[in-house]
Design a protein around this motif. Sequence first.
Motif, PDB file in Angstrom:
ATOM      1  N   ILE A 157     -54.407  12.066  14.601  1.00  0.00           N
ATOM      2  CA  ILE A 157     -54.364  11.013  15.613  1.00  0.00           C
ATOM      3  C   ILE A 157     -53.760   9.770  14.972  1.00  0.00           C
ATOM      4  N   PHE A 158     -52.771   9.200  15.686  1.00  0.00           N
ATOM      5  CA  PHE A 158     -52.058   8.013  15.219  1.00  0.00           C
ATOM      6  C   PHE A 158     -52.365   6.841  16.138  1.00  0.00           C
ATOM      7  N   PHE A 212     -57.114   9.477  12.166  1.00  0.00           N
ATOM      8  CA  PHE A 212     -58.009  10.637  12.149  1.00  0.00           C
ATOM      9  C   PHE A 212     -57.185  11.857  11.794  1.00  0.00           C
ATOM     10  N   GLU A 213     -57.733  12.681  10.902  1.00  0.00           N
ATOM     11  CA  GLU A 213     -57.032  13.914  10.553  1.00  0.00           C
ATOM     12  C   GLU A 213     -58.050  15.001  10.254  1.00  0.00           C
ATOM     13  N   ILE A 233     -52.042  11.882  19.847  1.00  0.00           N
ATOM     14  CA  ILE A 233     -52.670  12.997  19.135  1.00  0.00           C
ATOM     15  C   ILE A 233     -51.634  14.100  18.956  1.00  0.00           C
ATOM     16  N   LYS A 234     -51.558  14.608  17.734  1.00  0.00           N
ATOM     17  CA  LYS A 234     -50.644  15.709  17.423  1.00  0.00           C
ATOM     18  C   LYS A 234     -51.503  16.905  17.045  1.00  0.00           C
ATOM     19  N   ILE A 235     -51.319  17.998  17.763  1.00  0.00           N
ATOM     20  CA  ILE A 235     -52.100  19.207  17.530  1.00  0.00           C
ATOM     21  C   ILE A 235     -51.148  20.311  17.088  1.00  0.00           C
ATOM     22  N   THR A 240     -48.083  20.224  19.715  1.00  0.00           N
ATOM     23  CA  THR A 240     -48.231  19.425  20.921  1.00  0.00           C
ATOM     24  C   THR A 240     -48.498  17.985  20.534  1.00  0.00           C
ATOM     25  N   THR A 241     -47.828  17.062  21.206  1.00  0.00           N
ATOM     26  CA  THR A 241     -48.103  15.632  21.033  1.00  0.00           C
ATOM     27  C   THR A 241     -48.436  15.060  22.392  1.00  0.00           C
ATOM     28  N   GLN A 242     -49.579  14.382  22.490  1.00  0.00           N
ATOM     29  CA  GLN A 242     -49.996  13.805  23.762  1.00  0.00           C
ATOM     30  C   GLN A 242     -50.575  12.411  23.530  1.00  0.00           C
TER      31      GLN A 242
END
Length: 76
Positions: A29-30, A38-39, A60-62, A69-71
Motif C-alpha cells: 500500500i502506497f 504497508f507491505e 494498493i498493489k496486489i 492489480t492496482t486499485q
Amino acid sequence: QKSAIILYPNPFTETLTINSSEEINQITIFDVLGKIVFEKRNVEDKSLSLKNLQCGNYTIKIISKNVVTTQKIIKE
C-alpha cells in the motif's frame, strides 16, 4: 481481462478485506506521495488490519501468481 480481486469495504475504517480466488504473493500500500506505508508477503489472511493508517487516499498493489492489480482505496 477483469481482475478477480475485489476489495471491500471501500472506503474502510479499520479492516480491508480482499476477495480473491488467487493465492496472493504480496500486498503493498502506497500513500499519495508513492511512499510504502504497508507491505505484506505470502498473504494467508485476506483481512488486513489497517487501523494504524492515517485517513486518506491510498493505492494498493496486489501481486498474485497470475495477476498484478492496482486499485485506489480510501481510509475514513
